[in-house]
Design an enzyme around this catalytic site. Sequence first.
Site, PDB file in Angstrom:
ATOM      1  N   THR A  33      34.840  27.449  13.831  1.00 51.30           N
ATOM      2  CA  THR A  33      33.987  28.357  14.617  1.00 51.30           C
ATOM      3  C   THR A  33      33.066  27.562  15.545  1.00 51.30           C
ATOM      4  O   THR A  33      32.784  28.004  16.651  1.00 51.30           O
ATOM      5  CB  THR A  33      33.166  29.311  13.719  1.00 51.30           C
ATOM      6  OG1 THR A  33      32.447  28.545  12.749  1.00 51.30           O
ATOM      7  CG2 THR A  33      34.058  30.322  13.022  1.00 51.30           C
ATOM      8  N   HIS A 126      49.860  28.390   7.210  1.00 51.84           N
ATOM      9  CA  HIS A 126      50.089  29.582   8.037  1.00 51.84           C
ATOM     10  C   HIS A 126      50.636  29.225   9.416  1.00 51.84           C
ATOM     11  O   HIS A 126      50.534  30.022  10.339  1.00 51.84           O
ATOM     12  CB  HIS A 126      48.788  30.382   8.170  1.00 51.84           C
ATOM     13  CG  HIS A 126      48.314  30.957   6.861  1.00 51.84           C
ATOM     14  ND1 HIS A 126      47.036  31.388   6.627  1.00 51.84           N
ATOM     15  CD2 HIS A 126      48.987  31.160   5.686  1.00 51.84           C
ATOM     16  CE1 HIS A 126      46.924  31.829   5.372  1.00 51.84           C
ATOM     17  NE2 HIS A 126      48.093  31.693   4.784  1.00 51.84           N
ATOM     18  N   ASN A 226      30.886  27.134   2.355  1.00 52.11           N
ATOM     19  CA  ASN A 226      31.081  28.369   3.120  1.00 52.11           C
ATOM     20  C   ASN A 226      29.749  29.075   3.218  1.00 52.11           C
ATOM     21  O   ASN A 226      29.015  29.156   2.233  1.00 52.11           O
ATOM     22  CB  ASN A 226      32.101  29.275   2.394  1.00 52.11           C
ATOM     23  CG  ASN A 226      32.795  30.221   3.351  1.00 52.11           C
ATOM     24  OD1 ASN A 226      33.461  29.785   4.273  1.00 52.11           O
ATOM     25  ND2 ASN A 226      32.629  31.511   3.146  1.00 52.11           N
TER      26      ASN A 226
HETATM   27  P1  NAD Z   1      38.116  33.963   7.185  1.00 52.76           P
HETATM   28  O1  NAD Z   1      37.774  34.425   8.550  1.00 52.76           O
HETATM   29  O2  NAD Z   1      38.606  34.981   6.204  1.00 52.76           O
HETATM   30  O3  NAD Z   1      36.865  33.252   6.524  1.00 52.76           O
HETATM   31  C1  NAD Z   1      36.125  32.291   7.223  1.00 52.76           C
HETATM   32  C2  NAD Z   1      34.883  31.994   6.416  1.00 52.76           C
HETATM   33  O4  NAD Z   1      34.213  30.919   7.037  1.00 52.76           O
HETATM   34  C3  NAD Z   1      33.926  33.180   6.323  1.00 52.76           C
HETATM   35  O5  NAD Z   1      33.632  33.448   4.967  1.00 52.76           O
HETATM   36  C4  NAD Z   1      32.673  32.693   7.081  1.00 52.76           C
HETATM   37  O6  NAD Z   1      31.488  33.099   6.472  1.00 52.76           O
HETATM   38  C5  NAD Z   1      32.811  31.194   7.018  1.00 52.76           C
HETATM   39  N1  NAD Z   1      32.259  30.479   8.183  1.00 52.76           N
HETATM   40  C6  NAD Z   1      32.502  30.714   9.498  1.00 52.76           C
HETATM   41  N2  NAD Z   1      31.878  29.800  10.253  1.00 52.76           N
HETATM   42  C7  NAD Z   1      31.202  28.979   9.399  1.00 52.76           C
HETATM   43  C8  NAD Z   1      30.358  27.851   9.584  1.00 52.76           C
HETATM   44  N3  NAD Z   1      30.098  27.348  10.789  1.00 52.76           N
HETATM   45  N4  NAD Z   1      29.824  27.258   8.476  1.00 52.76           N
HETATM   46  C9  NAD Z   1      30.074  27.755   7.235  1.00 52.76           C
HETATM   47  N5  NAD Z   1      30.881  28.814   7.005  1.00 52.76           N
HETATM   48  C10 NAD Z   1      31.438  29.411   8.073  1.00 52.76           C
HETATM   49  O7  NAD Z   1      39.120  32.764   7.351  1.00 52.76           O
HETATM   50  P2  NAD Z   1      40.260  32.242   6.373  1.00 52.76           P
HETATM   51  O8  NAD Z   1      39.818  32.290   4.963  1.00 52.76           O
HETATM   52  O9  NAD Z   1      40.696  30.955   6.978  1.00 52.76           O
HETATM   53  O10 NAD Z   1      41.424  33.324   6.524  1.00 52.76           O
HETATM   54  C11 NAD Z   1      41.769  33.843   7.774  1.00 52.76           C
HETATM   55  C12 NAD Z   1      43.208  33.604   8.223  1.00 52.76           C
HETATM   56  O11 NAD Z   1      43.237  33.772   9.620  1.00 52.76           O
HETATM   57  C13 NAD Z   1      43.665  32.207   7.979  1.00 52.76           C
HETATM   58  O12 NAD Z   1      44.665  32.263   7.069  1.00 52.76           O
HETATM   59  C14 NAD Z   1      44.173  31.677   9.310  1.00 52.76           C
HETATM   60  O13 NAD Z   1      45.580  31.595   9.275  1.00 52.76           O
HETATM   61  C15 NAD Z   1      43.839  32.709  10.338  1.00 52.76           C
HETATM   62  N6  NAD Z   1      42.862  32.270  11.370  1.00 52.76           N
HETATM   63  C16 NAD Z   1      42.885  30.984  11.830  1.00 52.76           C
HETATM   64  C17 NAD Z   1      41.972  30.585  12.789  1.00 52.76           C
HETATM   65  C18 NAD Z   1      42.042  29.156  13.281  1.00 52.76           C
HETATM   66  O14 NAD Z   1      43.120  28.563  13.243  1.00 52.76           O
HETATM   67  N7  NAD Z   1      40.930  28.559  13.732  1.00 52.76           N
HETATM   68  C19 NAD Z   1      40.997  31.471  13.278  1.00 52.76           C
HETATM   69  C20 NAD Z   1      41.004  32.799  12.782  1.00 52.76           C
HETATM   70  C21 NAD Z   1      41.943  33.187  11.822  1.00 52.76           C
END
Ligand code: NAD
Length: 254
Positions: A33, A126, A226
């Site tokens: 992010t 994924h 997290n």
């Molecule tokens: P998720 O969105 O379900 O969870 C992300 C977690 O990270 C959240 O609980 C949030 O609170 C936390 N978070 C976000 N920014 C943060 C920060 N700076 N510091 C601390 N915590 C932080 O993501 P997931 O569990 O990876 O599952 C989502 C699915 O979506 C994945 O399987 C993936 O394949 C896909 N996805 C990938 C991307 C990517 O490649 N960057 C982006 C979005 C979704």
Amino acid sequence: MIASDLRSGVERLGDMIAEAKTIVPFTGAGISTECGIPDFRSPGGLWTRNRPIPFDEFVASKAARDESWRRRFAMEDTFAAAKPGRGHRALASLHRAGKVPAVITQNIDNLHQASGFAPDRVIELHGNTTYARCIGCRQAYQLDWVKRRFDQNDGAAPNCTACDEPVKTATISFGQAMPEDEMQRATELSQACDLFIAIGSSLVVWPAAGFPMMAKNAGARLVIINREPTEQDTVADLVIRHDIGETLGPFVGN
Ligand code: NAD
């Protein structure tokens, strides 16, 4: 144990890293992010804006395939501009130091490779959205090729030039089989490490979310970083509910 503040969390994590022989990081969307790529489940995340298109819908419906590619190209500037963040760079430093044999990731953004991990050291559960594959014969395609066809055909998703099956980003959609080799390697890594660090995942997408417990059950210490609570916090040896960049920044080395 939940770290009472960022400083004590970083200190404790530093001790655990120093004590560990083999560390396996497991990353989710939260590590990216700070690189400008929204996660799924935070407020304003991708989940709240677009319902994911399941695999069977992609296969059955031309409209779903067109929509899926339209969304992908709408994100292209974001993915193309993203550079590894502090979390990625810290893990790459530990990899270079010989502590981290490979990273298991749910992410599809290629940022671990960009941070210095060789492609075969990134276990992508994924898949990867920076290129495409035919869902029939698995032929790989560059996104530029897909984009040209898409634009030439008024926003219609292209089919494979070899077998005429649909071409899809090289990601694993909901309802699509998990990649066998990657699942096997992630299993072996989880069972062989003595420190497993789950970073930036809500730990709700299965079967990927099973790896932290698998490592814990095999005797590893478990750390969860997290900013929101997860269902597995109660079994973790250390929980750091702070920003990933702030937490892992001190571990970025040369
Ligand atoms: P998720 O969105 O379900 O969870 C992300 C977690 O990270 C959240 O609980 C949030 O609170 C936390 N978070 C976000 N920014 C943060 C920060 N700076 N510091 C601390 N915590 C932080 O993501 P997931 O569990 O990876 O599952 C989502 C699915 O979506 C994945 O399987 C993936 O394949 C896909 N996805 C990938 C991307 C990517 O490649 N960057 C982006 C979005 C979704």
